[in-house]
Enzyme design. Sequence first.
Site, PDB file in Angstrom:
ATOM      1  N   ASP A  68       0.962  -1.181   0.116  1.00 26.39           N
ATOM      2  CA  ASP A  68      -0.043  -0.103   0.085  1.00 26.39           C
ATOM      3  C   ASP A  68       0.993   1.137   0.011  1.00 26.39           C
ATOM      4  OD1 ASP A  68      -2.445   1.064  -0.108  1.00 26.39           O
ATOM      5  OD2 ASP A  68      -2.698   1.179   2.332  1.00 26.39           O
ATOM      6  N   HIS A  69       0.465   2.228  -0.675  1.00 27.51           N
ATOM      7  CA  HIS A  69       1.092   3.692  -0.819  1.00 27.51           C
ATOM      8  C   HIS A  69       2.668   3.685  -0.682  1.00 27.51           C
ATOM      9  CE1 HIS A  69      -2.563   6.070  -0.398  1.00 27.51           C
ATOM     10  NE2 HIS A  69      -3.038   5.413   0.617  1.00 27.51           N
ATOM     11  N   HIS A  98      -6.772   9.641   5.388  1.00 32.66           N
ATOM     12  CA  HIS A  98      -6.130   8.431   6.334  1.00 32.66           C
ATOM     13  C   HIS A  98      -6.543   8.946   7.672  1.00 32.66           C
ATOM     14  CE1 HIS A  98      -4.228   7.913   2.214  1.00 32.66           C
ATOM     15  NE2 HIS A  98      -4.979   6.577   2.576  1.00 32.66           N
ATOM     16  N   GLY A  99      -6.756   8.088   8.604  1.00 34.05           N
ATOM     17  CA  GLY A  99      -6.791   8.238  10.088  1.00 34.05           C
ATOM     18  C   GLY A  99      -8.120   8.800  10.584  1.00 34.05           C
ATOM     19  N   HIS A 141     -10.139   5.416  -0.474  1.00 36.07           N
ATOM     20  CA  HIS A 141      -9.181   5.421   0.522  1.00 36.07           C
ATOM     21  C   HIS A 141      -9.865   6.131   1.941  1.00 36.07           C
ATOM     22  CE1 HIS A 141      -5.048   3.926  -1.012  1.00 36.07           C
ATOM     23  NE2 HIS A 141      -6.055   3.812  -2.113  1.00 36.07           N
ATOM     24  N   GLY A 142      -9.161   5.937   3.065  1.00 35.31           N
ATOM     25  CA  GLY A 142      -9.723   6.628   4.179  1.00 35.31           C
ATOM     26  C   GLY A 142     -10.932   5.980   4.836  1.00 35.31           C
ATOM     27  N   ASN A 163     -10.738   1.053   1.229  1.00 40.47           N
ATOM     28  CA  ASN A 163      -9.536   0.525   1.891  1.00 40.47           C
ATOM     29  C   ASN A 163      -9.710   1.097   3.454  1.00 40.47           C
ATOM     30  OD1 ASN A 163      -8.264   0.077  -0.497  1.00 40.47           O
ATOM     31  ND2 ASN A 163      -6.569   1.399   0.075  1.00 40.47           N
ATOM     32  N   VAL A 164      -9.447   0.332   4.418  1.00 34.31           N
ATOM     33  CA  VAL A 164      -9.579   0.374   5.846  1.00 34.31           C
ATOM     34  C   VAL A 164      -8.628   0.025   6.366  1.00 34.31           C
ATOM     35  CG1 VAL A 164     -11.041  -0.077   7.974  1.00 34.31           C
ATOM     36  CG2 VAL A 164     -11.988  -0.316   5.570  1.00 34.31           C
ATOM     37  N   THR A 202      -6.711   2.160   9.792  1.00 35.53           N
ATOM     38  CA  THR A 202      -6.532   2.948  11.008  1.00 35.53           C
ATOM     39  C   THR A 202      -7.381   2.053  12.219  1.00 35.53           C
ATOM     40  OG1 THR A 202      -6.069   4.984  10.148  1.00 35.53           O
ATOM     41  CG2 THR A 202      -6.645   5.004  12.663  1.00 35.53           C
TER      42      THR A 202
HETATM   43  P1  13P Z   1      -7.697   4.569   7.164  1.00 39.56           P
HETATM   44  O1  13P Z   1      -6.597   4.293   7.730  1.00 39.56           O
HETATM   45  O2  13P Z   1      -8.251   6.010   7.235  1.00 39.56           O
HETATM   46  O3  13P Z   1      -8.793   3.492   7.262  1.00 39.56           O
HETATM   47  O4  13P Z   1      -7.368   4.494   5.457  1.00 39.56           O
HETATM   48  C1  13P Z   1      -6.851   3.258   4.938  1.00 39.56           C
HETATM   49  C2  13P Z   1      -6.260   3.545   3.918  1.00 39.56           C
HETATM   50  O5  13P Z   1      -6.867   4.300   2.906  1.00 39.56           O
HETATM   51  C3  13P Z   1      -5.073   2.830   3.366  1.00 39.56           C
HETATM   52  O6  13P Z   1      -4.665   2.778   1.886  1.00 39.56           O
END
Ligand code: 13P
Length: 284
Positions: free
Chosen positions: A80-81, A177-178, A205-206, A227-228, A230
């Site tokens: 990821d990322h 994210h977060g 994302h996020g 995407n999940v 945090t």
């Molecule tokens: P969160 O951590 O906000 O759930 O987002 C995860 C994410 O987008 C990972 O690529």
Amino acid sequence: MSRVIEAVSKAKEKGYAVPHFNFASFFELVAIAEAAAETNAAVFAASLPKVTETYSPEVLRTAVSKLSERTGAELFLHLDHTNQTGLCRQAVDAGYDSVMIDASRFPLAENISAMQEVAAYAHSRGCAVEGEIGKIKSRGDTGDFSGEDCIVQTEDAVKAAQEGEIDYLAVAIGTAHGFYKGTPRINFERLEEVAARISIPLVLHGGTGLPEEGVRRCIREGISKVNVGTIIRYTYLEELQKEIEKKGALTPPVDLIYPEVTDKIKTVVKKWINVCGAEGSSLC
Ligand code: 13P
């Protein structure tokens, strides 16, 4: 067609999303595998660069493959990322199913050229590639996440989909994210506009903290992977701390602490599998 591309394409065709869960520890990974197996869902198990480099892509590949075999879960291992094409190559060499090259902070031409470079390497080895257009921010970043500089520009997304050789595309539509500080404002109109112009699957994302109805609407309007991260890490750490406080640090952890913690993470994972409409989606 690789299984992971088949899974995301099937989600797009049928109108649900493949859930993606980040893990940072073995117990998070076990919980993701068990929840996926118990709901018969195909899911991504994703390692961020720090996690990938700390444990090594090879160790994570082996862990995910063995957990898949043991639980019967369909897990796609995803990097990821990263904006490092070298780390993408390492993950591909270790047998990752999918990698994300995130060069969204660079000018569009550079971002697309990084996508092309990673795609050429990954595709010849059977690995799928995700790119990102628009800047999806993170906790700690300041500013308005729903402002124009953070929202995907439709023409940029169209160009990336046409020229980037990628298999799915993350789009910035106001999520971050977060944990959110206020209420996130998702730009559904932009999502709809992008989805109408692009045939490859789109990624949200996020996920942590987004209202369920908002996520379901994103899926209806063209998101095929959610995407999940945090909330998985946070649940693990918080529940571990609670169990230690409740039972004492000398309690045998494998018998009496980890199962409780893993169950709590599984509840979170299953909730997201449900929000994505992904129960029963495993191709196994
Ligand atoms: P969160 O951590 O906000 O759930 O987002 C995860 C994410 O987008 C990972 O690529």
